[in-house]
Design a protein around this motif. Structure first.
Motif, mmCIF file in Angstrom:
data_model
loop_
_atom_site.group_PDB
_atom_site.id
_atom_site.type_symbol
_atom_site.label_atom_id
_atom_site.label_comp_id
_atom_site.label_asym_id
_atom_site.label_seq_id
_atom_site.Cartn_x
_atom_site.Cartn_y
_atom_site.Cartn_z
ATOM 1 N N THR A 5 0.807 -1.214 0.000
ATOM 2 C CA THR A 5 0.000 0.000 0.000
ATOM 3 C C THR A 5 0.843 1.268 0.000
ATOM 4 O O THR A 5 0.317 2.355 -0.041
ATOM 5 N N ASP A 6 2.183 1.152 0.069
ATOM 6 C CA ASP A 6 3.011 2.350 0.041
ATOM 7 C C ASP A 6 3.430 2.741 -1.364
ATOM 8 O O ASP A 6 3.983 3.806 -1.588
ATOM 9 N N LYS A 7 3.195 1.848 -2.327
ATOM 10 C CA LYS A 7 3.630 2.133 -3.701
ATOM 11 C C LYS A 7 2.850 3.297 -4.289
ATOM 12 O O LYS A 7 1.649 3.428 -4.067
ATOM 13 N N ASN A 8 3.570 4.104 -5.104
ATOM 14 C CA ASN A 8 2.904 5.234 -5.755
ATOM 15 C C ASN A 8 1.779 4.779 -6.671
ATOM 16 O O ASN A 8 0.695 5.363 -6.687
ATOM 17 N N TYR A 10 -0.054 2.157 -6.487
ATOM 18 C CA TYR A 10 -1.220 1.727 -5.716
ATOM 19 C C TYR A 10 -1.982 2.944 -5.195
ATOM 20 O O TYR A 10 -3.213 3.000 -5.258
ATOM 21 N N THR A 11 -1.227 3.927 -4.694
ATOM 22 C CA THR A 11 -1.860 5.127 -4.139
ATOM 23 C C THR A 11 -2.724 5.821 -5.178
ATOM 24 O O THR A 11 -3.880 6.177 -4.925
ATOM 25 N N PHE A 14 -5.767 3.725 -6.061
ATOM 26 C CA PHE A 14 -6.734 3.785 -4.959
ATOM 27 C C PHE A 14 -7.510 5.091 -4.999
ATOM 28 O O PHE A 14 -8.738 5.112 -4.874
ATOM 29 N N ALA A 15 -6.768 6.194 -5.198
ATOM 30 C CA ALA A 15 -7.416 7.506 -5.221
ATOM 31 C C ALA A 15 -8.445 7.569 -6.341
ATOM 32 O O ALA A 15 -9.573 8.026 -6.150
ATOM 33 N N MET A 18 -11.494 5.311 -5.536
ATOM 34 C CA MET A 18 -12.275 5.894 -4.438
ATOM 35 C C MET A 18 -13.108 7.072 -4.915
ATOM 36 O O MET A 18 -14.298 7.181 -4.610
ATOM 37 N N VAL A 19 -12.467 7.966 -5.689
ATOM 38 C CA VAL A 19 -13.191 9.143 -6.180
ATOM 39 C C VAL A 19 -14.341 8.717 -7.091
ATOM 40 O O VAL A 19 -15.448 9.260 -7.009
ATOM 41 N N VAL A 22 -17.175 7.146 -4.783
ATOM 42 C CA VAL A 22 -17.852 8.166 -3.981
ATOM 43 C C VAL A 22 -18.624 9.134 -4.879
ATOM 44 O O VAL A 22 -19.778 9.465 -4.619
ATOM 45 N N ILE A 25 -21.805 7.496 -6.226
ATOM 46 C CA ILE A 25 -22.841 7.364 -5.197
ATOM 47 C C ILE A 25 -23.539 8.706 -4.972
ATOM 48 O O ILE A 25 -24.769 8.806 -4.983
ATOM 49 N N ILE B 64 -6.441 -1.373 3.366
ATOM 50 C CA ILE B 64 -6.238 -1.031 1.956
ATOM 51 C C ILE B 64 -5.976 0.447 1.743
ATOM 52 O O ILE B 64 -5.690 0.881 0.639
ATOM 53 N N ILE B 65 -6.093 1.261 2.805
ATOM 54 C CA ILE B 65 -5.866 2.700 2.626
ATOM 55 C C ILE B 65 -4.375 2.980 2.493
ATOM 56 O O ILE B 65 -3.595 2.585 3.356
ATOM 57 N N PRO B 66 -3.945 3.630 1.395
ATOM 58 C CA PRO B 66 -2.529 3.977 1.250
ATOM 59 C C PRO B 66 -2.145 5.024 2.305
ATOM 60 O O PRO B 66 -2.850 6.012 2.466
ATOM 61 N N SER B 67 -1.048 4.791 3.020
ATOM 62 C CA SER B 67 -0.750 5.666 4.158
ATOM 63 C C SER B 67 -0.448 7.087 3.719
ATOM 64 O O SER B 67 -0.646 8.023 4.478
ATOM 65 N N LYS B 68 0.026 7.265 2.471
ATOM 66 C CA LYS B 68 0.379 8.624 2.034
ATOM 67 C C LYS B 68 -0.835 9.535 1.922
ATOM 68 O O LYS B 68 -0.718 10.748 2.079
ATOM 69 N N ILE B 69 -1.972 8.983 1.593
ATOM 70 C CA ILE B 69 -3.138 9.857 1.397
ATOM 71 C C ILE B 69 -4.245 9.536 2.395
ATOM 72 O O ILE B 69 -5.423 9.801 2.159
ATOM 73 N N ILE B 76 -12.709 12.363 2.970
ATOM 74 C CA ILE B 76 -13.732 12.012 1.986
ATOM 75 C C ILE B 76 -14.825 11.161 2.633
ATOM 76 O O ILE B 76 -16.010 11.363 2.396
ATOM 77 N N THR B 80 -18.587 12.400 2.735
ATOM 78 C CA THR B 80 -19.596 11.621 2.020
ATOM 79 C C THR B 80 -20.730 11.209 2.956
ATOM 80 O O THR B 80 -21.909 11.366 2.623
#
Lengths: 250, 212
Positions: A5-8, A10-11, A14-15, A18-19, A22, A25, B64-69, B76, B80
């Protein structure tokens, strides 16, 4: 070893996901519920206008509107005429209460556009009241309301509301102890010129006995909201004053 | 089983680990909305709901939450949740939504919520996080109600809008003896002083809470 989960990559992935989730919805909910919310808002406007006219379910202290299932019927009964004033032109428009004051204020600022000014004629107990919607700024966000007056611009009833004033302080502009003070106040000064109503900290008249001083008592701790109400009354009712002067002269 | 073992998650924040007086979170809303008891109670219930549900959601996502963000993700989730509740209320309980609408912004920016997501829900399972959320919002509620009680009573002479001390204009009740409402109580500085007094009382009763 670096955690997954620290990989760029993945980040970022994920973002994005997620966006998307959300966002869809919220978009779905907002679209699905919009018709229902719009109906609620229309009914609320009718309730507010009737409240200013004095048609409400108030008991001694509380603020109570006509119930939503009766309001459309009562609105047709009490509001005998809806007018739109635009420059020198006055026309009848049965949807005048749906005019968006915020939009009118904005477009009046940027062009030579002549602002549409809605005006509602209500009759209660054989007395005619002229009800005008107003809108302005409080401390945090928008404030708005309806002012009912007779043809001499003496206030017969008001309703104020707000989007996000401080609870317990500025938010109290929609309480009876504040709104009822306006009843009987005159918007014109004794010489007949438009003066508005000031929200005064030094009025020393808590039950508002003095009706000709163009002042009502302020709420402690809500100076800026109070100033906003006074400014809103002054600027928004001034644009109607020529209509009322004509009314008196004819 | 689980509940009794973890019941300290609910009881600790009520006193010895109170979010306002010990963790010093949520001060801004404690100052802003405690001029009246009713507003304090409404805010407490709203935070109870959002923190309870939010803590569970964050806890379920914690692996699953990336720690950086993670802070943005938390924001959010709160935003939400609050917007969904606001929309649904606007459509089905319009009157209630009007009462709550002024609190929406205050809930999203309430640092108790972010603080508990960050300090607890990211490291614990959903059930524990749920209890932690409930406990902390109850601890928050206790302080809000105490502050709201004194500010409304001394500032306006009312409780939940009922005049309990008599009528200041007609000079009945205690006002007949020359008592006056203290308008200063309605302003934010007195909320801070009231919270300060609570902190003082609490730490003098339990000296273990005093930091060096």
């Amino acid at each position: 070893m670096e955690k997954r989960t620290d990989k760029n990559s993945y980040t970022i992935l994920f973002a994005i996901i997620m966006v998307l989730i959300v966002g869809s919805i919220l978009a779905f909910l907002a679209t699905a519920l919009k018709p229902k919310i719009d109906v609620n808002k229309q009914l609320e406007k009718q309730q507010n206008i009737l409240y200013a006219l004095g048609v409400n379910d108030n008991d001694e202290k509380s603020v109570a509107f006509i119930s939503t299932d009766k309001v459309a019927e009562e609105f047709n009964k009490y509001i005998v005429k809806q007018l739109v004033i635009q420059g020198k032109d006055v026309r009848v428009d049965n949807k005048a209460y749906l005019i968006d004051i915020k939009k009118e204020q904005a477009s009046a600022k940027i062009s030579s556009y002549e602002r549409q000014l809605p005006l509602f004629l209500g009759v209660k107990e054989n007395k005619v009241s002229y009800i005008v919607p107003i809108r302005g700024k409080g401390l945090w966000d928008a404030i708005w309301g309806y002012v009912a007056m007779d043809k001499n611009m003496t206030v017969t009833g008001v309703f104020f509301d707000h989007k996000g004033e401080t609870p317990g302080l500025g938010a109290n502009i929609n309480q009876r102890f504040f709104m009822d003070d306006f009843i009987g106040e005159n918007l014109l000064d004794p010489s007949g010129k438009f003066a508005g109503i000031d929200i005064s900290k030094s009025n020393a008249d808590p039950v508002n006995v003095d009706k000709i001083d163009n002042e009502v008592d302020a709420i402690a701790g809500a100076t800026i909201t109070g100033d906003g109400v006074a400014a809103m009354i002054r600027s928004e009712l001034k644009v109607y004053s020529s209509y009322f002067i004509n009314l008196k002269n004819n | 089983m689980g509940f009794f073992k973890d019941s300290n998650l609910i009881t600790d924040p009520l006193a010895d680990n109170n979010p306002i007086t010990i963790q010093v979170l949520g001060i801004c809303s404690a100052l802003a909305i405690t001029a009246e008891l009713e507003a304090s109670i409404v805010m407490s219930v709203a935070v109870l709901f959002v923190l309870g549900v939010g803590n569970v959601v964050i806890s379920l996502m914690r692996n699953i939450i990336p720690s950086k963000i993670r802070i943005i993700v938390q924001l959010i989730v709160v935003a939400t949740l609050v917007i969904i509740v606001d929309l649904v209320l606007k459509a089905f309980a319009y009157e209630l939504s009007k009462t709550l609408s002024v609190f929406v912004g205050l809930i999203i920016t309430n640092c108790i919520i972010m603080g508990r997501f960050e300090a607890f829900a990211l490291a614990n399972g959903p059930w524990k996080s749920f209890l932690d959320g409930i406990g902390n919002s109850l601890g928050y509620a206790v302080i809000l109600v105490i502050v709201g009680f004194f500010r409304e009573l001394l500032g306006s002479g009312t409780l939940l809008g009922n005049p309990v001390l008599g009528d200041p204009i007609e000079k009945t009740g205690v006002y007949a003896y020359g008592y006056e409402n203290n308008g200063f109580m309605l302003l934010a500085p007195m909320a801070l002083i009231t919270v300060g007094l609570i902190i003082w009382v609490q730490r003098s009763r339990n000296t273990a809470l005093i930091e060096d």
